[in-house]
Design a protein around this motif. Structure first.
Motif, PDB file in Angstrom:
ATOM      1  N   GLU A 297      40.505  35.361  34.870  1.00 58.88           N
ATOM      2  CA  GLU A 297      40.276  34.335  35.841  1.00 58.88           C
ATOM      3  C   GLU A 297      41.230  33.707  35.507  1.00 58.88           C
ATOM      4  OE1 GLU A 297      37.136  35.592  37.217  1.00 58.88           O
ATOM      5  OE2 GLU A 297      37.143  37.345  35.954  1.00 58.88           O
ATOM      6  N   LEU A 298      41.430  33.144  34.874  1.00 60.74           N
ATOM      7  CA  LEU A 298      42.741  31.694  35.229  1.00 60.74           C
ATOM      8  C   LEU A 298      43.642  32.170  35.852  1.00 60.74           C
ATOM      9  CD1 LEU A 298      43.087  29.055  34.928  1.00 60.74           C
ATOM     10  CD2 LEU A 298      44.010  28.850  32.768  1.00 60.74           C
ATOM     11  N   ARG A 299      44.340  33.106  35.934  1.00 61.34           N
ATOM     12  CA  ARG A 299      45.207  33.626  36.530  1.00 61.34           C
ATOM     13  C   ARG A 299      44.730  33.759  37.510  1.00 61.34           C
ATOM     14  NH1 ARG A 299      47.293  39.115  37.275  1.00 61.34           N
ATOM     15  NH2 ARG A 299      49.103  38.955  38.268  1.00 61.34           N
ATOM     16  N   LEU A 300      44.100  34.306  38.281  1.00 67.01           N
ATOM     17  CA  LEU A 300      43.830  34.960  39.195  1.00 67.01           C
ATOM     18  C   LEU A 300      43.129  33.730  40.326  1.00 67.01           C
ATOM     19  CD1 LEU A 300      41.018  38.332  38.502  1.00 67.01           C
ATOM     20  CD2 LEU A 300      43.306  38.257  39.871  1.00 67.01           C
ATOM     21  N   GLU A 301      42.715  32.874  40.142  1.00 66.63           N
ATOM     22  CA  GLU A 301      42.462  31.343  40.786  1.00 66.63           C
ATOM     23  C   GLU A 301      43.764  30.845  40.873  1.00 66.63           C
ATOM     24  OE1 GLU A 301      40.111  29.992  41.181  1.00 66.63           O
ATOM     25  OE2 GLU A 301      40.313  28.037  41.628  1.00 66.63           O
ATOM     26  N   MET A 302      44.731  30.786  40.294  1.00 65.49           N
ATOM     27  CA  MET A 302      46.122  30.444  40.400  1.00 65.49           C
ATOM     28  C   MET A 302      46.502  30.691  41.110  1.00 65.49           C
ATOM     29  SD  MET A 302      45.979  28.118  38.578  1.00 65.49           S
ATOM     30  CE  MET A 302      47.740  27.454  39.339  1.00 65.49           C
TER      31      MET A 302
ATOM     32  N   MET B 267      52.661  36.231  36.630  1.00 68.37           N
ATOM     33  CA  MET B 267      51.819  34.440  35.830  1.00 68.37           C
ATOM     34  C   MET B 267      51.428  35.923  34.961  1.00 68.37           C
ATOM     35  SD  MET B 267      49.987  32.276  37.580  1.00 68.37           S
ATOM     36  CE  MET B 267      49.982  32.043  39.107  1.00 68.37           C
ATOM     37  N   LYS B 268      52.263  36.447  34.090  1.00 68.42           N
ATOM     38  CA  LYS B 268      51.961  37.275  33.534  1.00 68.42           C
ATOM     39  C   LYS B 268      51.413  36.819  31.508  1.00 68.42           C
ATOM     40  CE  LYS B 268      54.158  41.180  30.894  1.00 68.42           C
ATOM     41  NZ  LYS B 268      55.851  42.307  30.597  1.00 68.42           N
TER      42      LYS B 268
ATOM     43  N   SER C 230      45.328  32.770  44.001  1.00 66.57           N
ATOM     44  CA  SER C 230      44.179  32.480  44.809  1.00 66.57           C
ATOM     45  C   SER C 230      44.660  30.641  46.199  1.00 66.57           C
ATOM     46  CB  SER C 230      42.564  32.390  44.683  1.00 66.57           C
ATOM     47  OG  SER C 230      42.563  33.445  44.095  1.00 66.57           O
ATOM     48  N   ARG C 231      44.620  29.784  44.437  1.00 66.72           N
ATOM     49  CA  ARG C 231      45.606  28.593  44.686  1.00 66.72           C
ATOM     50  C   ARG C 231      46.957  28.871  45.482  1.00 66.72           C
ATOM     51  NH1 ARG C 231      42.728  23.678  42.569  1.00 66.72           N
ATOM     52  NH2 ARG C 231      40.387  24.978  41.433  1.00 66.72           N
ATOM     53  N   LEU C 232      48.139  29.675  45.235  1.00 62.10           N
ATOM     54  CA  LEU C 232      49.384  29.096  45.275  1.00 62.10           C
ATOM     55  C   LEU C 232      49.147  30.166  46.403  1.00 62.10           C
ATOM     56  CD1 LEU C 232      51.144  29.890  41.456  1.00 62.10           C
ATOM     57  CD2 LEU C 232      50.572  27.597  43.622  1.00 62.10           C
ATOM     58  N   GLY C 233      48.304  31.551  47.002  1.00 63.59           N
ATOM     59  CA  GLY C 233      48.355  31.740  48.456  1.00 63.59           C
ATOM     60  C   GLY C 233      49.268  33.342  47.644  1.00 63.59           C
ATOM     61  N   LEU C 234      48.728  33.717  46.679  1.00 67.28           N
ATOM     62  CA  LEU C 234      49.488  34.763  46.470  1.00 67.28           C
ATOM     63  C   LEU C 234      48.719  36.018  46.644  1.00 67.28           C
ATOM     64  CD1 LEU C 234      51.132  32.700  42.600  1.00 67.28           C
ATOM     65  CD2 LEU C 234      52.590  33.770  45.272  1.00 67.28           C
TER      66      LEU C 234
ATOM     67  N   SER D  56      43.468  42.911  31.880  1.00 69.22           N
ATOM     68  CA  SER D  56      41.898  43.454  32.716  1.00 69.22           C
ATOM     69  C   SER D  56      42.907  44.468  32.606  1.00 69.22           C
ATOM     70  CB  SER D  56      41.910  42.374  33.783  1.00 69.22           C
ATOM     71  OG  SER D  56      41.613  43.741  35.032  1.00 69.22           O
ATOM     72  N   ASP D  57      41.131  45.112  33.049  1.00 67.18           N
ATOM     73  CA  ASP D  57      42.089  46.953  32.771  1.00 67.18           C
ATOM     74  C   ASP D  57      42.560  47.115  34.113  1.00 67.18           C
ATOM     75  OD1 ASP D  57      39.661  47.234  33.851  1.00 67.18           O
ATOM     76  OD2 ASP D  57      38.942  48.239  32.853  1.00 67.18           O
ATOM     77  N   LYS D  58      42.428  46.221  35.177  1.00 67.03           N
ATOM     78  CA  LYS D  58      42.386  45.973  36.650  1.00 67.03           C
ATOM     79  C   LYS D  58      43.346  44.954  36.728  1.00 67.03           C
ATOM     80  CE  LYS D  58      38.098  45.503  38.214  1.00 67.03           C
ATOM     81  NZ  LYS D  58      37.415  46.011  36.764  1.00 67.03           N
ATOM     82  N   PRO D  59      44.195  45.202  36.726  1.00 70.89           N
ATOM     83  CA  PRO D  59      45.402  43.707  37.154  1.00 70.89           C
ATOM     84  C   PRO D  59      45.751  43.614  38.133  1.00 70.89           C
ATOM     85  CG  PRO D  59      46.277  45.333  35.489  1.00 70.89           C
ATOM     86  CD  PRO D  59      45.121  45.660  35.818  1.00 70.89           C
ATOM     87  N   ASP D  60      46.021  42.578  38.785  1.00 67.37           N
ATOM     88  CA  ASP D  60      46.209  42.143  40.272  1.00 67.37           C
ATOM     89  C   ASP D  60      47.958  42.280  40.224  1.00 67.37           C
ATOM     90  OD1 ASP D  60      47.002  41.122  42.603  1.00 67.37           O
ATOM     91  OD2 ASP D  60      45.255  40.241  43.195  1.00 67.37           O
ATOM     92  N   MET D  61      48.877  42.565  40.739  1.00 68.42           N
ATOM     93  CA  MET D  61      50.374  42.696  40.919  1.00 68.42           C
ATOM     94  C   MET D  61      50.632  42.376  42.015  1.00 68.42           C
ATOM     95  SD  MET D  61      49.708  43.531  37.468  1.00 68.42           S
ATOM     96  CE  MET D  61      52.001  43.944  37.538  1.00 68.42           C
TER      97      MET D  61
END
Lengths: 584, 584
Positions: B404-409, B293-294, B411-415, B284-289
């Motif tokens: 998308e999977l990284r963002l989902e994980m 989970m690189k 969210s699931r992990l409360g990060l 993504s060109d706008k990663p959630d840092m």
């Protein structure tokens, strides 16, 4: 880093420092083996020196620089032998050691100097060059500062700046709307706001209590020097207030601006005048109070002397011009011509001179004795050496003519100095204006303006006499802002709409959202709006608001620099479901 | 004076004072001969007490008050016997002595409480009531504060706020314009600005040096939750700067906002990442840092084991989810379903669990030995208890799916906590984007963005590889702003237009004023723009930008409260020389 300093900041205490500056070449000149270049940026001008003896190559390069080239120069700050006391940086110069041309420049179509040789049209077309002139740029710097100080003042007082939408609904009442076709809703149009009036009232219903916004507004009207199709308002509204609260807060704002921006302190409350008095004594709802020459009425004094002009006139009145008894025949003729111009339309001008002994001499000596004229002089408070200028005719028209004559005399006597400010609140405006053509009343301010409580009984019986809780701020004869306490009672609002000739359906169609909103509990509220463009012009001493707008439009509403408006591609129109429909 | 105090300011130290308050009835309740009314205004809630015994008439009047009535009450501040510690005014109450109903209210269509029972549609229609809810109003208070702090910060740094026109010229490049027919120039149209891009560049040519503007911009695009047809930008531009200068100034601005508004201090410089790395490691060109989970690439590790899915894939890569080895079959199936959704489009999901002893268990045990899987684990830095989630397929598409999977994980992990902020500069964007459909290059940012000096030789030979001096600020996966260093060299600009497929005529027609302006000496310059709506949403922890806009439009571009857009009168269209032209 393109620079270590700006062209406005180096002083004697920087001598010896190695610096890099960047900017535009203002001018350059050769003198005895040296080349001097004035380098300009927003912050100032600094002199660069290139020496043919110590670095011939560099000096040759400098000699090739044209006006408006963008350059970067590194060198050492040195004390100047011949100092220029007109420049803040005039005690130093930079002995150049390196020169980089960042951008060449063609010869500008006019000179980039305080006094430019460019006409209005060419300066509009090359506005980006006109804006390089410090006299123009300073107006925009002033505008920035004023807007910032307005925000600071209002923020301190708990006003919230809330952005209201630009794409809203068209309402036929008032001036013409600019409209925007909606692609997603074919056949429908947004309108650009003439002011956020109804939206700010909704914010009061929402309990925002104190709102403001510095906001672009739009009116599709024919243009004049002080009108632009888009203009900027300082728009304000407050809840749980009476007229007095609003006047106090915003008188405070204007005083704050005068103090912060012009260093002028007003310790007394601003003058207040009813609209009726302003019309009676100055023939205008925005009198210039930098000087006196209040109108004096004298119909009663002039009657019964067989002077038909006065006897047949509804109104006879005049002004007293101090020390003007020396006016020559030619000067008086000029004034007569002035009042007879079609846009003023007086039939003639009567004068009375009082010489150094107080002896009167008038253009109507045939009808009035010296004693009669002395009585006139007494009413005017005229002293020896003064001149009375008297007009007669229908009351409204003659007062307006007298207003123009008063302003003319003010100018001739140097009483309208741009650095003198005479603020005034005009209050108690009429609620309605009668329009002869359509034979109906219009709201003088807008349909939400509240009548004075004591005048509510007159709404039906003497509609034209009802006064509003409406007020304007006038400075030096310019209306800078105005507003009103709004109606917050649904029944009174209905009554108002009825008097304005709205059917219930029309009122609901146009203002339904506001009428509905009020049903859920509207607080008493009121506010006002200032024209930022006019306010800045006034503070800058400008004749036109154009010069405090970065990219203004001309009198045909064109931006000649951008070449806007312009023709659209057929496909663009199709997508918007509209067609150009030329008039025949 | 309608009030002596607001409903938010009275405390124990006011006890004994006679006060007058005004506001809305939040709720009222009767209890043992007393009536308690919560009076609300923007500043808070104060409890009013009416006593049946001491003043039965007044109490009867109070008993008739409905919710949202607007009232004015005079009374004495008294210490409460049962204090409410949840309210700043909870230690006092007002013993009412007088009550005036300023406005009655119909029952609102939804409750005016923090948790309202109103759905989105009804709250949009009655936006003025929704805005009474303090949770909504607070977003607009925040917006006011943030805009004010932005202005304060930039003013300190010598930026000038300059208003640019709203009625400008339409340019076909970019998004669709909203247009405005010109009455004074029949058949011609203004456009509303998508951004003041070219105008702010002109101001740099004019020598304004540091410009900003908080300004409405307009794009006629189909709408989504985070898009509105009109939106607000913090638009900025600086002269004589390189990328580093711009990043420093505006990193400072964002830090200033975090400190002033949220009380968060960032002592370290913001993270920077090239666009290439962002795409490679985060898809993504706008990663959630806010979390790790690189992506780890492992194509080389997986080859030669007859697992066709991996062997035939251009890309094999995954993420390591810490402590997720405990994920059940059902949870893993959910994740598989998640990545297989059409908008993500992965073919399947491979997992490897490492149990507490580090023993791997995977969905591909048939093809890979425990030793193989341990080698994978090593590359991921997996610890006992971790879970690898692996996707394979075409590189670009698979990275996006993995994102998308990284963002989902996360969210699931409360990060992805809304009160944690991870700012990031994404730099070195590509200058061009290739468009398959039209078979041409487009400017990724806009046609004025400069290439990196070292990439200029590639402009013709390897156009797609050229990197730009362009940068985005990303916080928590949201792009909040972006900009670039502009081209200030006419030759390079010509080259750029050529690569973008403009003929000289087209370039002049659309951008002639800018091209011409540059001929008179353009300084090196660059800037950026932040989306104020998004910035406020982020600071407020909102999911949609709508809640920080006073009067937003719905997904069809309608203001359902105002009922805009709407049909115009035929006469209005005629005057504008346009006609509605329905599509067939």
């Amino acid at each position: 880093m393109y620079r270590t300093n700006t062209c406005g900041e180096l002083r004697l205490n920087h001598v010896g420092q190695k610096v890099t500056l960047a900017g535009w070449v203002q001018r350059s000149r050769k003198m005895g083996g040296m080349t001097f270049v004035d380098l300009r940026d927003r912050y100032g001008i600094t002199q660069l020196v290139f020496n043919q003896e110590t670095d011939a190559d560099l000096c040759d390069k400098a000699n090739k620089l044209g006006r408006e080239y963008v350059i970067q120069v590194t060198g050492t700050v040195t004390e100047r032998s011949s100092k220029n006391t007109n420049l803040p940086t005039g005690e130093i110069e930079i002995i150049a050691e390196n020169l980089v041309v960042l951008h060449t420049a063609e010869t500008p179509p006019f000179t980039i100097e305080d006094e430019s040789d460019g006409g209005d049209d060419i300066r509009m077309q090359y506005r980006y060059l006109d804006l390089r002139r410090s006299v123009v740029r300073r107006n925009l710097e002033l505008r920035h500062k004023m807007a910032f100080e307005v925000r600071r003042y209002l923020d301190e007082l708990n006003f919230l700046e809330v952005e209201t939408p630009v794409l809203i609904k068209s309402t036929p009442e008032g001036a013409r709307d600019f409209v925007v076709p909606s692609r997603m809703n074919p056949g429908e149009f947004y309108a650009l706001p003439q002011s956020p009036q109804t939206l700010k009232q909704l914010l009061m219903v929402s309990g925002f209590d104190r709102y403001f916004q510095i906001v672009k507004c739009f009116r599709d009207e024919d243009l004049r020097a002080d009108r632009q199709p888009e203009f900027t308002q300082i728009d304000c509204e407050m809840s749980f207030v009476e007229q007095e609260d609003v006047l106090n807060i915003f008188e405070g704002m204007i005083k704050h601006l005068f103090k912060k921006i012009r260093g002028i302190e007003f310790n007394e409350p601003f003058l207040r005048m009813t609209w009726a008095d302003a019309m009676k004594y100055y023939g205008s709802d925005k009198p210039d109070m930098r000087f006196g020459m209040k109108f004096v009425e004298m119909k009663d004094l002039t009657e019964g002397h067989n002077f038909v002009v006065f006897d047949s006139a509804e109104y006879v009145g005049g002004i007293c011009a101090e020390g003007c008894a020396t006016y020559t025949r030619k000067q008086l003729d000029e004034l007569t011509e002035f009042v007879k111009r079609p846009q003023i339309g007086a039939k003639g001008l009567v004068y009375v001179r009082f010489d150094e002994n107080g002896t009167p001499k008038s253009s109507v000596d045939k009808f009035y004795s010296a004693d009669d004229l002395k009585k006139w002089g007494e009413r005017f408070g005229a002293k020896p050496g003064d001149l009375l200028l008297i007009l007669a005719g229908p009351a409204m028209k003659t007062r307006k003519a007298l207003c123009e004559l008063r302003l003319e005399m003010g100018s001739r006597l140097g009483l309208r100095d741009k650095d003198t400010f005479a603020p005034l609140w005009v209050i108690d405006f009429p609620l309605f204006e009668w329009d002869e053509e359509t034979q109906r009343f219009y709201a003088m301010h807008h349909p939400f303006t509240s009548p004075k409580a004591e005048d509510i009984p007159l709404l039906d019986s003497d509609t034209g006499a009802v006064r509003a809780n409406a007020y304007d701020m006038v400075i030096n004869g310019v209306e800078l802002g105005g507003g009103s306490i709004r109606i917050h009672d649904s029944e009174l609002q209905d009554h108002m709409f009825r008097l304005l000739g709205f059917t219930e359906e029309q009122a609901l169609d146009q203002f339904g959202f506001l009428i509905n909103a009020f049903k859920y509990g509207a607080p008493p509220h009121g506010g006002l709006a200032f024209g930022l463009d006019r306010l800045v012009s006034m503070f800058a001493g400008l004749d036109s608001i154009r010069d405090c707008i970065a990219f203004p439009k001309n009198n045909s509403g064109r931006d000649v620099m951008l070449n806007a408006p312009s023709v659209l591609a057929e496909s663009q129109l199709e997508e918007l479901c509209i067609k150009v429909n030329p008039k025949n």
